[in-house]
Motif scaffolding. Sequence first.
Motif, PDB file in Angstrom:
ATOM      1  N   LEU A  35       4.566   2.129  -5.361  1.00  0.00           N
ATOM      2  CA  LEU A  35       4.877   0.900  -6.100  1.00  0.00           C
ATOM      3  C   LEU A  35       4.628   1.103  -7.597  1.00  0.00           C
ATOM      4  O   LEU A  35       5.445   0.718  -8.442  1.00  0.00           O
ATOM      5  CB  LEU A  35       4.016  -0.247  -5.558  1.00  0.00           C
ATOM      6  CG  LEU A  35       4.402  -1.642  -6.048  1.00  0.00           C
ATOM      7  CD1 LEU A  35       5.768  -2.045  -5.489  1.00  0.00           C
ATOM      8  CD2 LEU A  35       3.357  -2.676  -5.633  1.00  0.00           C
ATOM      9  N   SER A  86       5.376  -7.486  -7.375  1.00  0.00           N
ATOM     10  CA  SER A  86       5.077  -6.861  -6.076  1.00  0.00           C
ATOM     11  C   SER A  86       6.328  -6.259  -5.429  1.00  0.00           C
ATOM     12  O   SER A  86       6.231  -5.589  -4.412  1.00  0.00           O
ATOM     13  CB  SER A  86       4.427  -7.879  -5.144  1.00  0.00           C
ATOM     14  OG  SER A  86       5.333  -8.951  -4.966  1.00  0.00           O
ATOM     15  N   VAL A  87       7.505  -6.518  -6.017  1.00  0.00           N
ATOM     16  CA  VAL A  87       8.733  -5.870  -5.541  1.00  0.00           C
ATOM     17  C   VAL A  87       9.402  -5.197  -6.741  1.00  0.00           C
ATOM     18  O   VAL A  87       9.577  -5.809  -7.785  1.00  0.00           O
ATOM     19  CB  VAL A  87       9.741  -6.881  -4.932  1.00  0.00           C
ATOM     20  CG1 VAL A  87      10.910  -6.150  -4.281  1.00  0.00           C
ATOM     21  CG2 VAL A  87       9.055  -7.796  -3.944  1.00  0.00           C
ATOM     22  N   VAL A 142      14.313  -0.069  -3.040  1.00  0.00           N
ATOM     23  CA  VAL A 142      13.337  -1.137  -3.209  1.00  0.00           C
ATOM     24  C   VAL A 142      11.947  -0.646  -2.794  1.00  0.00           C
ATOM     25  O   VAL A 142      11.784   0.013  -1.772  1.00  0.00           O
ATOM     26  CB  VAL A 142      13.768  -2.420  -2.451  1.00  0.00           C
ATOM     27  CG1 VAL A 142      14.149  -2.124  -1.019  1.00  0.00           C
ATOM     28  CG2 VAL A 142      12.720  -3.501  -2.525  1.00  0.00           C
ATOM     29  N   LYS A 162       8.272  -2.194  -2.097  1.00  0.00           N
ATOM     30  CA  LYS A 162       7.708  -3.526  -1.874  1.00  0.00           C
ATOM     31  C   LYS A 162       6.297  -3.383  -1.342  1.00  0.00           C
ATOM     32  O   LYS A 162       6.046  -2.547  -0.467  1.00  0.00           O
ATOM     33  CB  LYS A 162       8.591  -4.242  -0.852  1.00  0.00           C
ATOM     34  CG  LYS A 162       8.354  -5.706  -0.730  1.00  0.00           C
ATOM     35  CD  LYS A 162       9.437  -6.293   0.173  1.00  0.00           C
ATOM     36  CE  LYS A 162       9.174  -7.767   0.402  1.00  0.00           C
ATOM     37  NZ  LYS A 162      10.123  -8.291   1.376  1.00  0.00           N
ATOM     38  N   GLU A 163       5.429  -4.183  -1.893  1.00  0.00           N
ATOM     39  CA  GLU A 163       4.057  -4.196  -1.414  1.00  0.00           C
ATOM     40  C   GLU A 163       4.067  -4.406   0.100  1.00  0.00           C
ATOM     41  O   GLU A 163       4.789  -5.277   0.589  1.00  0.00           O
ATOM     42  CB  GLU A 163       3.320  -5.366  -2.079  1.00  0.00           C
ATOM     43  CG  GLU A 163       1.909  -5.027  -2.514  1.00  0.00           C
ATOM     44  CD  GLU A 163       1.346  -6.120  -3.410  1.00  0.00           C
ATOM     45  OE1 GLU A 163       0.924  -5.796  -4.531  1.00  0.00           O
ATOM     46  OE2 GLU A 163       1.383  -7.298  -2.985  1.00  0.00           O
TER      47      GLU A 163
END
Length: 430
Positions: free
Chosen positions: A62, A35-36, A51, A53-54
């Motif tokens: 993503l 999820s990241v 980054v 990220k959800e």
Amino acid sequence: MKFGKTHYISEITPELQGREVVVAGWVYRKRDLGSVQFLVLRDSTGILQMVAKEGECNEETLQAAKRAGIESSLRAKGIVRQDPRAPGGVELVLKELEVVGPSEDFPIKGKEGPEFLLDHRHLYLRSRRLQAILKIRAEAIKAMHEWFYKNGFIETEAPTIIEQVVEGGATLFELNYFGKKVYLTQSSQLYLEAFITAFEKVYTIQPSFRAEKSRTWRHLTEFWHAEAEMAWADLNDMMDVVEALVKYVAEKVVERRSEELEYLKRRFEPPDGRFPRISYDEALEMAQRKGSKLSWGEDLDTPSERMISLEFETPFFVHRYPRQSRAFYHMPDPKRPEVLLCADLLAPEGKGEIVGGGQRIHDYNLLLERIKEFGLDPSRYTWYLDLRKYGTVPHSGFGLGVERTVAWIAGIRHIKDAIGFPRTPTRTIP
Ligand code: ATP
Ligand code: MG
């Protein structure tokens, strides 16, 4: 010139905290935590952690981050966030990500040997190591142009296809030129000697070619040669010029490329003070004391140069080599005709010769005699002899090897890494 990006990576500083920016480059590293997604983006100016990220970006972004392989090219929009743990103290919180050119299974993973990397040079150029070295090279060449310009030298160009042997037959590349035998130039010197009658002080930075069969760390078959020639100059003038030029180049590289030197873990101080000047006789004695089997009259070989060069902290000159050890155009010392008014500049730390030069014969008859003595065909040198027939002047010059100079400054072991696409006896691709 940013083609849709708003910033180069080096422009993304902590002061931009909270701002939206668009960057573009290549994926340098990545870490997939589900999820990241962490991506490190590389452009010509540096690296930036990004980054996805959800919850902070949409699902599409993503997924794009997940998909982007090492070395794929991307354009990314995001918000700058200070993060002391990230390189440069900032990271980019991704909002949108466009994979411009996918890259799957990039062949260079980090543990490959030198031959593999040379086979993949077109891809290895992207490595931070080569980037750093080649930026240092570019800076060194720029500094050379600057120094010559500031000191009144006119830039000239010499032909690559020529008829004359310059540095000896053993390293000539022959070319079939519509049925006639010609050569790839070993040095632009002879042509620079013609230019000085118009401009007095001239230089050129262009490739020279040598069919070097011995494969050493300091020989390429095609190398970049910074050559200068000066009317009304003797051996000492030549050494003064080389010293000033080399110091200037070293200073400018340190001033402008400290980050790159640091990346290469190279602790380099530009040389200070006068460069020592020792005679060939003294150099030979030093080498013999250290075990060299050379006898008087032989050129200093690579191991001897190495032994001597380890004794010095700065570059140093070795002057007055024996007559038989150098090319035909060198001026014999009138006080001691068995040696020549020539000098090499040797770099310290075992590196050895980076510059070769000296005073040239400006007397017609003496030059003709030497051409014959070397078994060369005088008819190929008619124009060169002419220069001694019409207003000849005492003159001196030198040739500096760009790759060897860069290898010394950047602390590189093999000069292959001081040029983008090296040419050696076994390598002409890529
Ligand atoms: P060496 O004896 O080390 O082979 P050289 O005496 O033949 O060199 P010169 O003809 O004096 O070289 O050339 C001037 C400079 O050009 C040298 O000091 C060196 O820096 C560079 N140079 C010469 N040959 C090569 C080569 N094959 N590859 C890279 N640089 C070279
Ligand atoms: Mg030489």
